[in-house]
Design an enzyme around this catalytic site. Structure first.
Site, PDB file in Angstrom:
ATOM      1  N   CYS A   1       8.939  -9.011  -0.989  1.00  0.00           N
ATOM      2  CA  CYS A   1       9.730  -7.813  -0.664  1.00  0.00           C
ATOM      3  C   CYS A   1      10.647  -7.482  -1.842  1.00  0.00           C
ATOM      4  CB  CYS A   1      10.540  -7.991   0.617  1.00  0.00           C
ATOM      5  SG  CYS A   1       9.614  -8.490   2.065  1.00  0.00           S
TER       6      CYS A   1
ATOM      7  N   HIS B   1       3.830  -4.409   5.504  1.00  0.00           N
ATOM      8  CA  HIS B   1       4.816  -5.050   4.635  1.00  0.00           C
ATOM      9  C   HIS B   1       5.181  -6.405   5.251  1.00  0.00           C
ATOM     10  CE1 HIS B   1       7.803  -4.747   1.440  1.00  0.00           C
ATOM     11  NE2 HIS B   1       8.651  -5.357   2.255  1.00  0.00           N
TER      12      HIS B   1
ATOM     13  N   ASP C   1       1.417  -0.818   4.499  1.00  0.00           N
ATOM     14  CA  ASP C   1       2.860  -0.930   4.246  1.00  0.00           C
ATOM     15  C   ASP C   1       3.479   0.458   4.361  1.00  0.00           C
ATOM     16  OD1 ASP C   1       5.439  -1.192   3.053  1.00  0.00           O
ATOM     17  OD2 ASP C   1       4.740  -2.851   1.805  1.00  0.00           O
TER      18      ASP C   1
END
Length: 294
Positions: A172, A261, A229
Site C-alpha cells: 500500500c 487493493h 483495486d
C-alpha cells in the site's frame, strides 16, 4: 477547504472493499491483543502466523538525525552477513502483519528490518480510525522518509547485515515507498512494490510521484497490483510501466485479475490467497535474480 485531496488512492482502495460477513473475523479485543491496528478494519481469524524458530527477532533502536527510531527486525541464526531487506509498512504503523512479513523474509535468509518511520507522530497502531490516521501519515515528508530508510540501512550494516545485497519490499503506502526509495538509493539492488500508488494527490511534502520519478529509478522494481483495486486504476499502472520503459529502466509488473487493493494482507477481508502466494513467489524470484536473496 475540501479534505478530499487527502483521500489517497491507497486509502480509497482499502475502504472500498466488498461487504463481508462477520464470520471468520476476530473480535476487536482479540485483534488488538494479537497486535493488529483497529483502523485497518476487521481482522481475519486465520491470519498467517510465522514463528521465530531459527531466527533472532525483536525490537530495534535505529539512530536517526533527530533521535532514535523504533523498528522491528528478524534475521536467521548462524548466518554471517545476511542480505538486508527493508520492509515498508502500510499506513497502520508497525503492527503484527508487518512484523510477520519481516519474519517470513528472515525465514528466506534475509536480515529484514521494518522501521517505524511514523514514530514522530506517535504509535500509529493505537489510532483507531482511518480519518485520524490520514493527516498523520500524509504529513510525512519524502525527504525525511528517505533519510529514515538510509538510517535503517546503516543500522542493519552496523549489526552485520550485508548492505551490498539490499532489497526493499512494501505494501500500500509502503509500496509507494518502494518506488520512491528505488529512485533515491544508489545501493539498492531490487525492490518489490505491492500495490503502491503510482500517482500522488497534491502534497507539497511529496515533490514527485513514482511515475514522475520513472527516469530516476536506480534499481529494478517488481510491481504487483490488483486489477480490481478501486484506488489504483490499471491505466495508472500501465502509465508507470510505459514511463519506465521509455526511460529504459528495468521493471516488471504483474496485475492480478479480480484482486482488490490489499490482496496480500492476510489479516484483511481484501486477502486473496492465490494472488498473495503468487506475488510472494514472484518477489522471491525477483530478489534472487538481482542477488538480494541467495
Amino acid at each position: 477547504m475540501s479534505a478530499e485531496p487527502m483521500q489517497t488512492s491507497d486509502v480509497i482502495g482499502l475502504t472500498k472493499v466488498a461487504p463481508f460477513s462477520r464470520r471468520g473475523f476476530m473480535t476487536a479485543t482479540a485483534a488488538v491483543t494479537a497486535g493488529y491496528t483497529l483502523a485497518a478494519g476487521p481482522v481475519r481469524a486465520d491470519v498467517i502466523k510465522t514463528d521465530t524458530d531459527g531466527l533472532t527477532a525483536g525490537e530495534a533502536k535505529i539512530k536517526v538525525a533527530d533521535g532514535e527510531m523504533p523498528g522491528y527486525f528478524a534475521r536467521p541464526n548462524g548466518v554471517s552477513n545476511p542480505p538486508v531487506v527493508l520492509v515498508a509498512m502500510e499506513i497502520f504503523g508497525l503492527h503484527e502483519y508487518i512484523r510477520d512479513v519481516t519474519r517470513r523474509l528472515a525465514k528466506l535468509g534475509a536480515f529484514a528490518v521494518a522501521p517505524d518511520y511514523y514514530f514522530r507522530k506517535g504509535d500509529l497502531t493505537k489510532v483507531t480510525d482511518v480519518p485520524q490516521l490520514l493527516p498523520l501519515v500524509n504529513s510525512k515528508p519524502d525527504a525525511e522518509l528517505l533519510s529514515d530508510l538510509d538510517s535503517t540501512v546503516a543500522w542493519a550494516k552496523s549489526q552485520g547485515g550485508d548492505t551490498d545485497r539490499l532489497g526493499i519490499i512494501g505494501f500500500c503506502r509502503g509500496g509507494r515507498t518502494v518506488w520512491e526509495y528505488s529512485a533515491h538509493s544508489g545501493t539498492l539492488k531490487a525492490g518489490a512494490a505491492f500495490y503502491g500508488p503510482p500517482v500522488d494527490p497534491p502534497n507539497p511534502l511529496w515533490p514527485k510521484s513514482p511515475t514522475q520519478l520513472a527516469a530516476e529509478m536506480k534499481a529494478p522494481v517488481l510491481g504487483l497490483y490488483g486489477e480490481a483495486d478501486t484506488g489504483i486504476p490499471v491505466a495508472q499502472v500501465e502509465a508507470l510501466k510505459a514511463a519506465l520503459a521509455e526511460a529504459k529502466k528495468t521493471a516488471e509488473f504483474k496485475i492480478y485479475p479480480g484482486a482488490p487493493h490489499g490482496s496480500h494482507a492476510d489479516y484483511r477481508a481484501s486477502y486473496r490467497k492465490e494472488a498473495a502466494d503468487d506475488a510472494w513467489s514472484q518477489m522471491q524470484a525477483w530478489f534472487k535474480k538481482y542477488k538480494v536473496l541467495g
